[in-house]
Design an enzyme around this catalytic site. Structure first.
Site, PDB file in Angstrom:
ATOM      1  N   LYS A  49       0.843  -1.193   0.000  1.00 43.86           N
ATOM      2  CA  LYS A  49       0.000   0.000   0.000  1.00 43.86           C
ATOM      3  C   LYS A  49       0.883   1.248   0.000  1.00 43.86           C
ATOM      4  CE  LYS A  49      -1.653   3.255   2.620  1.00 43.86           C
ATOM      5  NZ  LYS A  49      -1.904   4.316   1.670  1.00 43.86           N
ATOM      6  N   SER A  95       5.022   8.250   9.907  1.00 49.56           N
ATOM      7  CA  SER A  95       5.085   9.068  11.112  1.00 49.56           C
ATOM      8  C   SER A  95       5.095   8.210  12.375  1.00 49.56           C
ATOM      9  CB  SER A  95       3.874  10.007  11.141  1.00 49.56           C
ATOM     10  OG  SER A  95       2.697   9.238  11.100  1.00 49.56           O
ATOM     11  N   VAL A 147       1.414   7.157  13.526  1.00 51.55           N
ATOM     12  CA  VAL A 147       0.836   5.998  12.827  1.00 51.55           C
ATOM     13  C   VAL A 147       1.631   4.731  13.182  1.00 51.55           C
ATOM     14  CG1 VAL A 147       0.351   4.952  10.581  1.00 51.55           C
ATOM     15  CG2 VAL A 147      -0.154   7.370  10.944  1.00 51.55           C
ATOM     16  N   GLU A 159      10.031   2.425  10.672  1.00 54.30           N
ATOM     17  CA  GLU A 159      10.985   3.516  10.444  1.00 54.30           C
ATOM     18  C   GLU A 159      10.188   4.801  10.539  1.00 54.30           C
ATOM     19  OE1 GLU A 159      14.163   3.210  10.152  1.00 54.30           O
ATOM     20  OE2 GLU A 159      14.252   1.049   9.893  1.00 54.30           O
ATOM     21  N   CYS A 185      12.952  12.241   6.365  1.00 57.96           N
ATOM     22  CA  CYS A 185      13.034  11.799   7.754  1.00 57.96           C
ATOM     23  C   CYS A 185      14.402  12.166   8.334  1.00 57.96           C
ATOM     24  CB  CYS A 185      12.793  10.305   7.850  1.00 57.96           C
ATOM     25  SG  CYS A 185      13.808   9.400   6.700  1.00 57.96           S
ATOM     26  N   GLU A 227       8.931  17.198  15.193  1.00 60.65           N
ATOM     27  CA  GLU A 227       9.196  17.080  13.757  1.00 60.65           C
ATOM     28  C   GLU A 227       8.224  17.978  12.998  1.00 60.65           C
ATOM     29  OE1 GLU A 227       8.127  13.416  11.561  1.00 60.65           O
ATOM     30  OE2 GLU A 227      10.148  13.477  10.748  1.00 60.65           O
TER      31      GLU A 227
HETATM   32  P1  NAP Z   1       2.174   8.834   7.527  1.00 63.12           P
HETATM   33  O1  NAP Z   1       1.067   9.794   7.536  1.00 63.12           O
HETATM   34  O2  NAP Z   1       2.485   8.109   8.765  1.00 63.12           O
HETATM   35  O3  NAP Z   1       1.875   7.821   6.335  1.00 63.12           O
HETATM   36  C1  NAP Z   1       2.734   6.785   5.971  1.00 63.12           C
HETATM   37  C2  NAP Z   1       1.938   5.675   5.330  1.00 63.12           C
HETATM   38  O4  NAP Z   1       1.039   5.107   6.282  1.00 63.12           O
HETATM   39  C3  NAP Z   1       1.056   6.129   4.170  1.00 63.12           C
HETATM   40  O5  NAP Z   1       0.988   5.106   3.203  1.00 63.12           O
HETATM   41  C4  NAP Z   1      -0.282   6.317   4.849  1.00 63.12           C
HETATM   42  O6  NAP Z   1      -1.377   6.256   3.963  1.00 63.12           O
HETATM   43  C5  NAP Z   1      -0.288   5.152   5.803  1.00 63.12           C
HETATM   44  N1  NAP Z   1      -1.188   5.310   6.941  1.00 63.12           N
HETATM   45  C6  NAP Z   1      -1.724   6.455   7.444  1.00 63.12           C
HETATM   46  N2  NAP Z   1      -2.503   6.166   8.510  1.00 63.12           N
HETATM   47  C7  NAP Z   1      -2.471   4.834   8.673  1.00 63.12           C
HETATM   48  C8  NAP Z   1      -3.062   3.937   9.602  1.00 63.12           C
HETATM   49  N3  NAP Z   1      -3.866   4.363  10.581  1.00 63.12           N
HETATM   50  N4  NAP Z   1      -2.793   2.616   9.485  1.00 63.12           N
HETATM   51  C9  NAP Z   1      -1.981   2.148   8.508  1.00 63.12           C
HETATM   52  N5  NAP Z   1      -1.393   2.958   7.606  1.00 63.12           N
HETATM   53  C10 NAP Z   1      -1.626   4.275   7.680  1.00 63.12           C
HETATM   54  O7  NAP Z   1       3.532   9.529   7.084  1.00 63.12           O
HETATM   55  P2  NAP Z   1       3.772  10.496   5.843  1.00 63.12           P
HETATM   56  O8  NAP Z   1       3.170  11.810   6.153  1.00 63.12           O
HETATM   57  O9  NAP Z   1       3.391   9.827   4.584  1.00 63.12           O
HETATM   58  O10 NAP Z   1       5.358  10.587   5.846  1.00 63.12           O
HETATM   59  C11 NAP Z   1       6.044  11.463   6.666  1.00 63.12           C
HETATM   60  C12 NAP Z   1       6.570  10.779   7.902  1.00 63.12           C
HETATM   61  O11 NAP Z   1       7.344   9.655   7.541  1.00 63.12           O
HETATM   62  C13 NAP Z   1       7.488  11.654   8.711  1.00 63.12           C
HETATM   63  O12 NAP Z   1       7.221  11.494  10.074  1.00 63.12           O
HETATM   64  C14 NAP Z   1       8.865  11.109   8.365  1.00 63.12           C
HETATM   65  O13 NAP Z   1       9.854  11.369   9.320  1.00 63.12           O
HETATM   66  C15 NAP Z   1       8.586   9.671   8.224  1.00 63.12           C
HETATM   67  N6  NAP Z   1       9.617   9.018   7.418  1.00 63.12           N
HETATM   68  C16 NAP Z   1      10.500   8.193   8.065  1.00 63.12           C
HETATM   69  C17 NAP Z   1      11.516   7.579   7.361  1.00 63.12           C
HETATM   70  C18 NAP Z   1      12.473   6.666   8.063  1.00 63.12           C
HETATM   71  O14 NAP Z   1      13.086   5.834   7.398  1.00 63.12           O
HETATM   72  N7  NAP Z   1      12.660   6.749   9.374  1.00 63.12           N
HETATM   73  C19 NAP Z   1      11.641   7.798   5.987  1.00 63.12           C
HETATM   74  C20 NAP Z   1      10.723   8.649   5.364  1.00 63.12           C
HETATM   75  C21 NAP Z   1       9.704   9.241   6.095  1.00 63.12           C
HETATM   76  P3  NAP Z   1      -1.995   7.600   3.291  1.00 63.12           P
HETATM   77  O15 NAP Z   1      -0.907   8.182   2.460  1.00 63.12           O
HETATM   78  O16 NAP Z   1      -3.097   7.057   2.489  1.00 63.12           O
HETATM   79  O17 NAP Z   1      -2.408   8.481   4.417  1.00 63.12           O
END
Ligand code: NAP
Ligand code: MG
Length: 497
Positions: A175, A229, A232, A250, A284, A385
């Site tokens: 997904k 995030s 999540v 991650e 990130c 963040e």
């Molecule tokens: P996000 O809102 O947590 O979404 C990540 C993924 O999870 C998306 O595919 C999202 O779908 C899905 N998702 C959302 N709510 C969910 C739930 N309740 N259950 C299961 N899946 C769910 O994060 P983002 O805004 O896309 O990305 C930014 C974040 O990612 C930042 O916090 C960043 O630091 C982190 N990040 C971390 C790394 C690392 O390696 N540590 C790398 C890159 C990014 P939808 O898109 O459909 O909402």
């Protein structure tokens, strides 16, 4: 007419059972619709899991070097399509072309690394404590992997998960983020062209709650690999933990670059500009805090502001553009709200802090590169963040104080120190508490063959990348072969009481 996309389940491109869809737009120009995508639900996830489960029984028996050959072809196809994939990605999520080319390259590197791992996947042979007995520990596939990814590295992050998962003999339900479904679709097309068999890879588009959570709680998904995030990640961990699933998380970061008084300031300047404003701060590993030694604080800040305000914003496909937009309206609102919080808590705004008004940028989610000084370690902009082009500058008097502030966050992903003193560098390596540390380089810039991940609330102890990710995607099986022809009791027959 915008292009219509589908899910890929059980070897076929299909619509959702419900027929619902969503549109995805270019963040640099919201009139530009990238495509119409399936808004899937539980019934689509169920179908995809059934497909992946059935395919697992065959895929697990394909020799790992053969699985590796397919991944090598994946790499070759990505090389041939690098430019096209990068352009699609820039149009879909906004970062500049050089960066999306890098994103594809990371996928290529990951493909070739995984391909070579097909001829290794080393186990261990260890002597037995009993005569005429042979001991070994081998790696075996686990089952169906649920892959849930963010939008900021829409090619690299899915490849970090999917390639080692497949190489290890697992099948996939993928997904992607709702902001980057087209790039994810291209990745699946590449996998199919390279020869991944029917049912092994399945992609289900749709929202986090509808699709992501239904993957996480599906009883027939054995392991979850998630990047996104921290909030999540916590929900996923709670749900999957209760079901005793294997989960790799991650999550967020609040990374800092520390510049000591003996640093090469020109080098540190290039580093912080790239670290803080590359990908519009939406990495990130982005540098969101700059910790400056008091002796160089003022001079460095002056150099930094001059360069930051000159960065060229715009559509990442255009030559000369250095900074693209925020990913969507919500993200830009979050950035603006943190700027308001920074001002309210008493930090000094010295660059940016607003939406640009230049012509050509009106229809994108642009935000000016922003710098706050006089930030205190307890300010929210120093702790939380933001995931946007906002840099918080903190003044320190010594290495110890700098490291203490650097470590004073709930996150622990990346970090950086600029110094010319080898003793300072080694003390920093020892004392900084993050998963990744750079010396005289910015907080961003991972290489595919090295472990990637963080400590504290950045994750749950797993690592992507390199050899370490294969630990996550395979299970150890311990095997004892007794060729003595008699019953030999471990710990009992070989030691006297
Ligand atoms: P996000 O809102 O947590 O979404 C990540 C993924 O999870 C998306 O595919 C999202 O779908 C899905 N998702 C959302 N709510 C969910 C739930 N309740 N259950 C299961 N899946 C769910 O994060 P983002 O805004 O896309 O990305 C930014 C974040 O990612 C930042 O916090 C960043 O630091 C982190 N990040 C971390 C790394 C690392 O390696 N540590 C790398 C890159 C990014 P939808 O898109 O459909 O909402
Ligand atoms: Mg979009």
């Amino acid at each position: 007419m915008a292009k219509k996309f589908q899910n890929f389940i059980n070897g076929k491109w299909v619509d959702t059972k419900s027929g619902r869809t969503f549109a995805n737009r270019n963040p640099a120009n919201w009139d530009d619709i990238i495509g119409i995508f399936p808004k899937s639900g539980k019934e689509d996830v169920d179908e995809a899991v059934r497909s992946a489960r059935a395919a697992f029984e065959k895929w697990r028996l394909v020799p790992a070097p053969k699985r590796g050959d397919i991944l090598r072809r994946v790499g070759d196809i990505m090389v041939a399509r690098k430019e096209e994939l990068a352009r699609q990605m820039t149009q879909e999520m906004g970062k500049v072309l050089a960066e999306t080319q890098g994103d594809v390259q990371e996928g290529i590197d990951t493909a070739y690394y995984a391909a070579s791992e097909g001829r290794r996947l080393f186990g261990h042979t260890v002597p037995s404590e009993l005569p005429n007995k042979f001991n070994m520990a081998i790696r075996v596939p686990i089952g169906v992997a649920g892959i849930v990814t963010p939008w900021n590295f829409p090619m690299a992050i899915p490849t970090w998960k999917i390639f080692p998962a497949l190489l290890s003999g697992n099948t996939i339900v993928f997904k992607p983020a709702s902001d980057t479904p087209a790039t994810a679709t291209s990745l699946v097309e590449v996998l199919l062209e390279a020869g991944v068999p029917e049912g092994v890879v399945n992609i289900v588009h749709g929202g986090g709650g509808d699709v992501g959570m239904n993957i996480v709680r599906h009883p027939d998904i054995d392991l979850i690999s998630f990047t996104g995030s921290t909030s999540v990640g916590r929900q996923i961990s709670e749900t999957a933990g209760g079901m005793l699933k294997r989960v790799s998380l991650e999550l967020g970061g609040k990374n800092a670059q520390l510049v000591m008084d003996d640093a090469d300031l020109g080098l540190a300047l290039d580093g912080v500009l790239w670290g803080a404003f590359g990908t519009t701060g939406q990495r990130c590993t982005a540098t969101s805090r700059l910790i400056l030694h008091e002796k160089i604080h003022d001079v460095f800040l002056e150099m930094l502001i001059k360069r930051a305000v000159a960065l060229k914003l715009g559509d990442g496909l255009k030559a000369g553009v250095e900074v693209g937009p925020c990913i969507n309206e919500n993200q830009r609102k979050t950035v603006q709200s943190y700027v308001d919080v920074g001002l309210k808590q008493g930090a000094q705004l010295v660059a940016g802090g607003e939406i640009p008004t230049e012509s050509g940028l009106e229809k994108g989610w642009f935000y000016k590169p922003t710098i706050f000084t006089d930030v205190k370690a307890n300010h929210r902009i120093a702790k939380e963040e933001i995931f946007g082009p906002v840099l918080s500058v903190i003044r320190i008097k010594s290495l110890d104080e700098g490291v203490k502030i650097l470590n004073d966050t709930i996150y622990g992903l990346s970090s950086s120190i600029y110094t010319a003193d080898v003793n300072t560098a080694f003390r920093a390596i020892r004392d900084i508490n993050t998963g990744i540390t750079y010396i005289n380089a910015p907080t961003i810039g991972a290489e595919a063959h090295m472990p990637f991940g963080g400590v504290k609330q950045t994750g749950n102890g797993h690592r992507e990348g390199g050899w370490t990710v294969f630990e996550f995607f395979s299970e150890w099986k311990t095997v004892y072969i007794d060729y003595s022809g008699g019953l030999q009791r471990a710990q009992i027959d070989n030691y006297e009481n």
